[in-house]
Design a protein around this motif. Structure first.
Motif, PDB file in Angstrom:
ATOM      1  N   ASN A 120      -1.884   6.444   0.639  1.00 31.24           N
ATOM      2  CA  ASN A 120      -3.105   5.652   0.830  1.00 31.24           C
ATOM      3  C   ASN A 120      -3.190   5.131   2.261  1.00 31.24           C
ATOM      4  O   ASN A 120      -4.271   5.110   2.861  1.00 31.24           O
ATOM      5  CB  ASN A 120      -3.141   4.474  -0.147  1.00 31.24           C
ATOM      6  CG  ASN A 120      -3.401   4.921  -1.576  1.00 31.24           C
ATOM      7  OD1 ASN A 120      -3.840   6.046  -1.810  1.00 31.24           O
ATOM      8  ND2 ASN A 120      -3.117   4.061  -2.526  1.00 31.24           N
ATOM      9  N   ARG A 121      -2.051   4.685   2.785  1.00 29.00           N
ATOM     10  CA  ARG A 121      -2.051   4.181   4.160  1.00 29.00           C
ATOM     11  C   ARG A 121      -2.382   5.300   5.141  1.00 29.00           C
ATOM     12  O   ARG A 121      -3.150   5.101   6.082  1.00 29.00           O
ATOM     13  CB  ARG A 121      -0.700   3.545   4.499  1.00 29.00           C
ATOM     14  CG  ARG A 121      -0.636   3.093   5.947  1.00 29.00           C
ATOM     15  CD  ARG A 121       0.505   2.179   6.243  1.00 29.00           C
ATOM     16  NE  ARG A 121       0.609   1.960   7.681  1.00 29.00           N
ATOM     17  CZ  ARG A 121       1.240   0.957   8.237  1.00 29.00           C
ATOM     18  NH1 ARG A 121       1.827   0.043   7.491  1.00 29.00           N
ATOM     19  NH2 ARG A 121       1.300   0.833   9.546  1.00 29.00           N
ATOM     20  N   THR A 165      -5.991  -5.887   9.605  1.00 25.49           N
ATOM     21  CA  THR A 165      -5.212  -4.683   9.272  1.00 25.49           C
ATOM     22  C   THR A 165      -4.936  -3.865  10.525  1.00 25.49           C
ATOM     23  O   THR A 165      -3.814  -3.406  10.741  1.00 25.49           O
ATOM     24  CB  THR A 165      -5.968  -3.817   8.237  1.00 25.49           C
ATOM     25  OG1 THR A 165      -6.090  -4.553   7.024  1.00 25.49           O
ATOM     26  CG2 THR A 165      -5.228  -2.510   7.968  1.00 25.49           C
ATOM     27  N   TRP A 180      -1.212  -3.096  11.884  1.00 25.94           N
ATOM     28  CA  TRP A 180      -0.693  -1.731  11.924  1.00 25.94           C
ATOM     29  C   TRP A 180      -0.442  -1.222  13.339  1.00 25.94           C
ATOM     30  O   TRP A 180       0.501  -0.467  13.567  1.00 25.94           O
ATOM     31  CB  TRP A 180      -1.669  -0.775  11.226  1.00 25.94           C
ATOM     32  CG  TRP A 180      -1.667  -0.885   9.730  1.00 25.94           C
ATOM     33  CD1 TRP A 180      -0.886  -1.702   8.962  1.00 25.94           C
ATOM     34  CD2 TRP A 180      -2.483  -0.154   8.823  1.00 25.94           C
ATOM     35  NE1 TRP A 180      -1.170  -1.528   7.635  1.00 25.94           N
ATOM     36  CE2 TRP A 180      -2.158  -0.577   7.508  1.00 25.94           C
ATOM     37  CE3 TRP A 180      -3.479   0.806   8.983  1.00 25.94           C
ATOM     38  CZ2 TRP A 180      -2.768  -0.058   6.374  1.00 25.94           C
ATOM     39  CZ3 TRP A 180      -4.097   1.323   7.839  1.00 25.94           C
ATOM     40  CH2 TRP A 180      -3.744   0.901   6.558  1.00 25.94           C
ATOM     41  N   MET A 210       0.844  -1.186   0.000  1.00 23.34           N
ATOM     42  CA  MET A 210       0.000   0.000   0.000  1.00 23.34           C
ATOM     43  C   MET A 210       0.888   1.249   0.000  1.00 23.34           C
ATOM     44  O   MET A 210       1.844   1.340   0.760  1.00 23.34           O
ATOM     45  CB  MET A 210      -0.888  -0.002   1.248  1.00 23.34           C
ATOM     46  CG  MET A 210      -1.800   1.200   1.337  1.00 23.34           C
ATOM     47  SD  MET A 210      -2.877   1.206   2.793  1.00 23.34           S
ATOM     48  CE  MET A 210      -4.099   0.014   2.315  1.00 23.34           C
ATOM     49  N   ALA A 252       2.225   5.009   0.673  1.00 24.20           N
ATOM     50  CA  ALA A 252       2.254   5.741   1.948  1.00 24.20           C
ATOM     51  C   ALA A 252       1.072   6.686   2.088  1.00 24.20           C
ATOM     52  O   ALA A 252       0.475   6.788   3.168  1.00 24.20           O
ATOM     53  CB  ALA A 252       3.569   6.510   2.068  1.00 24.20           C
ATOM     54  N   ARG A 294      -6.069   5.889   5.086  1.00 23.70           N
ATOM     55  CA  ARG A 294      -6.795   4.816   5.779  1.00 23.70           C
ATOM     56  C   ARG A 294      -6.628   4.937   7.292  1.00 23.70           C
ATOM     57  O   ARG A 294      -7.571   4.732   8.047  1.00 23.70           O
ATOM     58  CB  ARG A 294      -6.306   3.431   5.310  1.00 23.70           C
ATOM     59  CG  ARG A 294      -6.763   3.024   3.957  1.00 23.70           C
ATOM     60  CD  ARG A 294      -8.291   2.995   3.829  1.00 23.70           C
ATOM     61  NE  ARG A 294      -8.882   1.868   4.519  1.00 23.70           N
ATOM     62  CZ  ARG A 294      -9.992   1.927   5.227  1.00 23.70           C
ATOM     63  NH1 ARG A 294     -10.655   3.062   5.378  1.00 23.70           N
ATOM     64  NH2 ARG A 294     -10.482   0.855   5.825  1.00 23.70           N
ATOM     65  N   GLN A 295      -5.420   5.288   7.727  1.00 23.63           N
ATOM     66  CA  GLN A 295      -5.194   5.454   9.164  1.00 23.63           C
ATOM     67  C   GLN A 295      -6.047   6.596   9.718  1.00 23.63           C
ATOM     68  O   GLN A 295      -6.586   6.491  10.818  1.00 23.63           O
ATOM     69  CB  GLN A 295      -3.708   5.703   9.457  1.00 23.63           C
ATOM     70  CG  GLN A 295      -2.880   4.435   9.331  1.00 23.63           C
ATOM     71  CD  GLN A 295      -1.399   4.683   9.581  1.00 23.63           C
ATOM     72  OE1 GLN A 295      -0.823   5.633   9.070  1.00 23.63           O
ATOM     73  NE2 GLN A 295      -0.786   3.820  10.370  1.00 23.63           N
TER      74      GLN A 295
END
Length: 199
Positions: A5-6, A44, A48, A1, A3, A9-10
């Motif tokens: 996009n992550r 996920t 994470w 994924m 950075a 999402r975070q």
């Protein structure tokens, strides 16, 4: 994924966690319920963040990031402590009195396990205070600040800046301060601190 996009999402996961925290409290908020609300997989979240404590510690760290970056820059640049405080104080006060910090502190006050309180301390004060202390040390060593120690100077400054404002926000007796009120409070606190520690 990727950075970006992550990071997106975070942010969605943390937003879901804040929503659940305010309605269900820390104890009633599970990794699974956060995953469902954020439309993410439970796997996920565990990959994470490790666990719920890790997720909330990350949220505290995210909330404190701008303050820590401003302090780190002032330390690295050798900025005069008072000048640095003028810049950092409104950032720090906005963060401490903001909706995210207040939601976390309200939930921590109701969490009998103390788990959330420890996460808040680790991700917040325990990482911000040493930076303020380092900034003060320069002033104490150069004698531009008259204080018995850098730690004492940091304590004095935080007391003048925050006072009982965060407690009053947590117990709902103080509304969210406007940007102008934050700037005015920060300016008054820095002015009082400068007079208190005039070298």
């Amino acid at each position: 994924m990727r950075a970006d996009n992550r990071a997106e999402r975070q942010a969605e996961i943390e937003k879901a966690a804040y929503e659940l925290l305010q309605t269900k409290g820390y104890r009633g908020t599970s990794m699974l319920s956060i995953a469902k609300l954020a439309k993410a997989s439970n796997e996920t979240l565990y990959r994470w963040y490790g666990d719920k404590n890790g997720l909330f510690k990350t949220m505290v760290e995210s909330n404190a990031r701008t303050t820590k970056e401003a302090l780190a820059t002032a330390i690295m640049d050798g900025t005069d402590p008072i000048a640095a405080l003028r810049h950092v104080a409104p950032i720090l006060l906005s963060m401490l009195l903001g909706q995210e910090a207040i939601a976390l502190n309200r939930a921590a006050a109701a969490d009998e396990s103390g788990e959330l309180g420890r996460a808040i301390a680790a991700g917040g004060r325990d990482s911000v205070f040493p930076l303020i202390e380092t900034l003060m040390l320069r002033g104490v060593e150069s004698r531009s600040l008259a204080a018995p120690s850098a730690s004492a100077a940091a304590d004095w400054f935080l007391s003048l800046l925050i006072g009982d404002l965060q407690i009053r926000r947590v117990n709902r007796t103080l509304p969210l301060l406007s940007d102008a009120d934050v700037v005015a409070r920060a300016s008054t606190a820095v002015g009082a601190f400068r007079k208190l520690c005039a070298g």
